[in-house]
Write a protein that holds these residues in place. Structure first.
Motif, PDB file in Angstrom:
ATOM      1  N   ILE A  87       3.753   4.384   1.317  1.00 57.40           N
ATOM      2  CA  ILE A  87       3.037   3.991   2.538  1.00 57.40           C
ATOM      3  C   ILE A  87       2.519   5.236   3.242  1.00 57.40           C
ATOM      4  CG2 ILE A  87       3.290   2.970   4.853  1.00 57.40           C
ATOM      5  CD1 ILE A  87       3.198   0.872   2.628  1.00 57.40           C
ATOM      6  N   SER A  88       3.345   6.266   3.312  1.00 54.45           N
ATOM      7  CA  SER A  88       2.936   7.523   3.937  1.00 54.45           C
ATOM      8  C   SER A  88       1.723   8.111   3.217  1.00 54.45           C
ATOM      9  CB  SER A  88       4.101   8.513   3.908  1.00 54.45           C
ATOM     10  OG  SER A  88       3.707   9.740   4.477  1.00 54.45           O
ATOM     11  N   GLU A  89       1.722   8.045   1.900  1.00 53.25           N
ATOM     12  CA  GLU A  89       0.576   8.554   1.137  1.00 53.25           C
ATOM     13  C   GLU A  89      -0.691   7.760   1.438  1.00 53.25           C
ATOM     14  OE1 GLU A  89       1.667   8.563  -2.988  1.00 53.25           O
ATOM     15  OE2 GLU A  89       3.208  10.098  -2.699  1.00 53.25           O
ATOM     16  N   TYR A  90      -0.565   6.439   1.557  1.00 53.56           N
ATOM     17  CA  TYR A  90      -1.730   5.600   1.902  1.00 53.56           C
ATOM     18  C   TYR A  90      -2.252   5.969   3.288  1.00 53.56           C
ATOM     19  CZ  TYR A  90       0.004   2.454  -1.827  1.00 53.56           C
ATOM     20  OH  TYR A  90       0.453   1.904  -3.001  1.00 53.56           O
ATOM     21  N   LEU A  91      -1.325   6.140   4.230  1.00 51.53           N
ATOM     22  CA  LEU A  91      -1.717   6.415   5.618  1.00 51.53           C
ATOM     23  C   LEU A  91      -2.337   7.801   5.782  1.00 51.53           C
ATOM     24  CD1 LEU A  91       1.315   4.864   7.537  1.00 51.53           C
ATOM     25  CD2 LEU A  91      -0.982   3.906   7.275  1.00 51.53           C
ATOM     26  N   ASN A  92      -1.961   8.729   4.911  1.00 54.88           N
ATOM     27  CA  ASN A  92      -2.517  10.080   4.973  1.00 54.88           C
ATOM     28  C   ASN A  92      -3.701  10.269   4.037  1.00 54.88           C
ATOM     29  OD1 ASN A  92      -0.739  11.180   6.939  1.00 54.88           O
ATOM     30  ND2 ASN A  92       0.873  11.159   5.395  1.00 54.88           N
ATOM     31  N   GLY A  93      -4.072   9.204   3.327  1.00 49.90           N
ATOM     32  CA  GLY A  93      -5.211   9.275   2.417  1.00 49.90           C
ATOM     33  C   GLY A  93      -4.943  10.106   1.173  1.00 49.90           C
ATOM     34  N   LYS A  94      -3.663  10.325   0.850  1.00 51.92           N
ATOM     35  CA  LYS A  94      -3.323  11.141  -0.311  1.00 51.92           C
ATOM     36  C   LYS A  94      -3.336  10.345  -1.613  1.00 51.92           C
ATOM     37  CE  LYS A  94      -0.716  14.565   2.221  1.00 51.92           C
ATOM     38  NZ  LYS A  94       0.576  15.177   2.476  1.00 51.92           N
ATOM     39  N   SER A  95      -3.223   9.025  -1.509  1.00 51.81           N
ATOM     40  CA  SER A  95      -3.318   8.207  -2.720  1.00 51.81           C
ATOM     41  C   SER A  95      -3.903   6.852  -2.372  1.00 51.81           C
ATOM     42  CB  SER A  95      -1.950   8.051  -3.400  1.00 51.81           C
ATOM     43  OG  SER A  95      -1.129   7.192  -2.659  1.00 51.81           O
ATOM     44  N   GLU A  96      -4.416   6.204  -3.399  1.00 51.52           N
ATOM     45  CA  GLU A  96      -5.000   4.867  -3.258  1.00 51.52           C
ATOM     46  C   GLU A  96      -4.014   3.856  -3.822  1.00 51.52           C
ATOM     47  OE1 GLU A  96      -8.108   4.125  -1.983  1.00 51.52           O
ATOM     48  OE2 GLU A  96      -8.304   6.238  -1.444  1.00 51.52           O
ATOM     49  N   PRO A  97      -3.960   2.681  -3.243  1.00 57.45           N
ATOM     50  CA  PRO A  97      -3.048   1.665  -3.783  1.00 57.45           C
ATOM     51  C   PRO A  97      -3.529   1.150  -5.141  1.00 57.45           C
ATOM     52  CG  PRO A  97      -4.369   0.746  -2.004  1.00 57.45           C
ATOM     53  CD  PRO A  97      -4.674   2.206  -2.062  1.00 57.45           C
ATOM     54  N   THR A  98      -2.580   0.703  -5.944  1.00 56.60           N
ATOM     55  CA  THR A  98      -2.940   0.045  -7.195  1.00 56.60           C
ATOM     56  C   THR A  98      -3.654  -1.257  -6.859  1.00 56.60           C
ATOM     57  OG1 THR A  98      -0.887  -1.209  -7.292  1.00 56.60           O
ATOM     58  CG2 THR A  98      -0.896   0.989  -8.360  1.00 56.60           C
ATOM     59  N   LEU A  99      -4.292  -1.845  -7.837  1.00 58.22           N
ATOM     60  CA  LEU A  99      -5.001  -3.096  -7.604  1.00 58.22           C
ATOM     61  C   LEU A  99      -4.054  -4.177  -7.081  1.00 58.22           C
ATOM     62  CD1 LEU A  99      -7.690  -4.512  -7.668  1.00 58.22           C
ATOM     63  CD2 LEU A  99      -7.299  -5.068 -10.076  1.00 58.22           C
ATOM     64  N   LYS A 100      -2.852  -4.241  -7.646  1.00 58.26           N
ATOM     65  CA  LYS A 100      -1.866  -5.234  -7.204  1.00 58.26           C
ATOM     66  C   LYS A 100      -1.496  -5.028  -5.731  1.00 58.26           C
ATOM     67  CE  LYS A 100       2.799  -6.882  -8.059  1.00 58.26           C
ATOM     68  NZ  LYS A 100       4.070  -6.635  -8.737  1.00 58.26           N
ATOM     69  N   ILE A 101      -1.231  -3.801  -5.360  1.00 59.73           N
ATOM     70  CA  ILE A 101      -0.859  -3.501  -3.961  1.00 59.73           C
ATOM     71  C   ILE A 101      -2.068  -3.655  -3.051  1.00 59.73           C
ATOM     72  CG2 ILE A 101       0.035  -1.741  -2.390  1.00 59.73           C
ATOM     73  CD1 ILE A 101       2.124  -2.998  -4.311  1.00 59.73           C
ATOM     74  N   ALA A 102      -3.248  -3.289  -3.535  1.00 58.89           N
ATOM     75  CA  ALA A 102      -4.469  -3.468  -2.742  1.00 58.89           C
ATOM     76  C   ALA A 102      -4.650  -4.946  -2.389  1.00 58.89           C
ATOM     77  CB  ALA A 102      -5.684  -2.947  -3.502  1.00 58.89           C
ATOM     78  N   ARG A 103      -4.384  -5.801  -3.359  1.00 57.76           N
ATOM     79  CA  ARG A 103      -4.485  -7.244  -3.125  1.00 57.76           C
ATOM     80  C   ARG A 103      -3.477  -7.686  -2.053  1.00 57.76           C
ATOM     81  NH1 ARG A 103      -3.489  -9.136  -8.188  1.00 57.76           N
ATOM     82  NH2 ARG A 103      -5.598  -8.563  -8.780  1.00 57.76           N
ATOM     83  N   GLU A 104      -2.270  -7.156  -2.131  1.00 53.33           N
ATOM     84  CA  GLU A 104      -1.229  -7.491  -1.138  1.00 53.33           C
ATOM     85  C   GLU A 104      -1.609  -6.981   0.253  1.00 53.33           C
ATOM     86  OE1 GLU A 104       1.832  -9.318  -1.595  1.00 53.33           O
ATOM     87  OE2 GLU A 104       0.508  -9.877  -3.237  1.00 53.33           O
ATOM     88  N   ILE A 105      -2.137  -5.775   0.314  1.00 50.24           N
ATOM     89  CA  ILE A 105      -2.574  -5.216   1.601  1.00 50.24           C
ATOM     90  C   ILE A 105      -3.660  -6.092   2.199  1.00 50.24           C
ATOM     91  CG2 ILE A 105      -3.811  -3.280   2.684  1.00 50.24           C
ATOM     92  CD1 ILE A 105      -2.300  -1.422   0.717  1.00 50.24           C
ATOM     93  N   SER A 106      -4.626  -6.462   1.386  1.00 53.84           N
ATOM     94  CA  SER A 106      -5.727  -7.300   1.861  1.00 53.84           C
ATOM     95  C   SER A 106      -5.216  -8.644   2.347  1.00 53.84           C
ATOM     96  CB  SER A 106      -6.755  -7.487   0.741  1.00 53.84           C
ATOM     97  OG  SER A 106      -7.816  -8.298   1.185  1.00 53.84           O
ATOM     98  N   ARG A 107      -4.364  -9.265   1.543  1.00 54.93           N
ATOM     99  CA  ARG A 107      -3.882 -10.610   1.863  1.00 54.93           C
ATOM    100  C   ARG A 107      -2.888 -10.607   3.032  1.00 54.93           C
ATOM    101  NH1 ARG A 107       0.254 -13.757   0.297  1.00 54.93           N
ATOM    102  NH2 ARG A 107       1.105 -12.282  -1.180  1.00 54.93           N
ATOM    103  N   LYS A 108      -1.896  -9.753   2.964  1.00 53.07           N
ATOM    104  CA  LYS A 108      -0.822  -9.777   3.963  1.00 53.07           C
ATOM    105  C   LYS A 108      -1.221  -9.147   5.300  1.00 53.07           C
ATOM    106  CE  LYS A 108       3.083 -10.150   0.845  1.00 53.07           C
ATOM    107  NZ  LYS A 108       4.335  -9.540   0.370  1.00 53.07           N
ATOM    108  N   LEU A 109      -2.100  -8.151   5.256  1.00 51.14           N
ATOM    109  CA  LEU A 109      -2.507  -7.497   6.501  1.00 51.14           C
ATOM    110  C   LEU A 109      -3.868  -7.979   6.982  1.00 51.14           C
ATOM    111  CD1 LEU A 109      -1.347  -3.816   5.883  1.00 51.14           C
ATOM    112  CD2 LEU A 109      -0.160  -5.649   7.110  1.00 51.14           C
ATOM    113  N   ASP A 110      -4.479  -8.877   6.230  1.00 47.68           N
ATOM    114  CA  ASP A 110      -5.782  -9.445   6.588  1.00 47.68           C
ATOM    115  C   ASP A 110      -6.829  -8.337   6.786  1.00 47.68           C
ATOM    116  OD1 ASP A 110      -7.562 -11.532   7.050  1.00 47.68           O
ATOM    117  OD2 ASP A 110      -7.233 -11.477   9.210  1.00 47.68           O
ATOM    118  N   ILE A 111      -6.909  -7.485   5.785  1.00 46.50           N
ATOM    119  CA  ILE A 111      -7.908  -6.406   5.770  1.00 46.50           C
ATOM    120  C   ILE A 111      -8.911  -6.756   4.676  1.00 46.50           C
ATOM    121  CG2 ILE A 111      -8.328  -3.951   5.364  1.00 46.50           C
ATOM    122  CD1 ILE A 111      -5.456  -3.427   6.329  1.00 46.50           C
TER     123      ILE A 111
END
Length: 119
Positions: A87-111
Motif C-alpha cells: 500500500i505504501s508503494e502504491y501511495l508513493n507511486g513506487k509500484s503499480e498494482p497487479t491487474l487483480k489488485i487494480a480491479r479490487e481497488i476500482s471496485r472496493k474504493l469506487d475509483i
C-alpha cells in the motif's frame, strides 16, 4: 468564442452583474436570462480549454478515498488483501498494482478503472 483572458474577465464580470438580478436567473422571458445563459456557455467552453481538470493520479485517488472512508494504510491493506508495504508503494507511486489488485481497488474504493490503470 472567447479569445483572450481580458475578454474572459470582462464576460465573467458581466455574468456577475446579471446574477445580481433574480429575474435573470428565474425568468426565461427576460433578456438578461438569455444573455446570462449565452455568456455562461462561452465561459464554460473557455474554461474547459484553458483550465482543464485533469484526472487524479492513482496515489491521489487512493489517498482521497482513504480520507473519505477513515482508512489508514493498515486498514486499507486488510481491506484489499495486500501488505501495508505494498500500500505504501502504491501511495508513493513506487509500484503499480497487479491487474487483480487494480480491479479490487476500482471496485472496493469506487475509483474509475481508467485512473487505476493509468489510461
Amino acid at each position: 468564442m472567447i479569445k483572450s483572458e481580458k475578454e474572459y474577465n470582462a464576460i465573467v464580470e458581466r455574468i456577475e452583474e446579471l446574477l445580481s438580478n433574480p429575474d435573470n436567473i428565474e425568468n426565461p422571458d427576460t433578456k438578461g436570462f438569455v444573455e446570462l445563459n449565452l455568456l455562461s456557455d462561452l465561459v464554460a467552453d473557455y474554461e474547459e480549454k484553458q483550465y482543464p481538470i485533469l484526472n487524479p493520479t492513482l496515489p491521489e485517488a487512493i489517498k482521497l478515498r482513504m480520507q473519505e472512508r477513515g482508512l489508514n494504510q493498515k486498514s486499507l491493506s486488510e481491506y484489499l488483501g495486500v501488505s501495508t508495504s505494498r500500500i505504501s508503494e502504491y501511495l508513493n507511486g513506487k509500484s503499480e498494482p497487479t491487474l487483480k489488485i487494480a480491479r479490487e481497488i476500482s471496485r472496493k474504493l469506487d475509483i474509475e478503472a481508467s485512473i487505476v490503470l493509468g489510461v
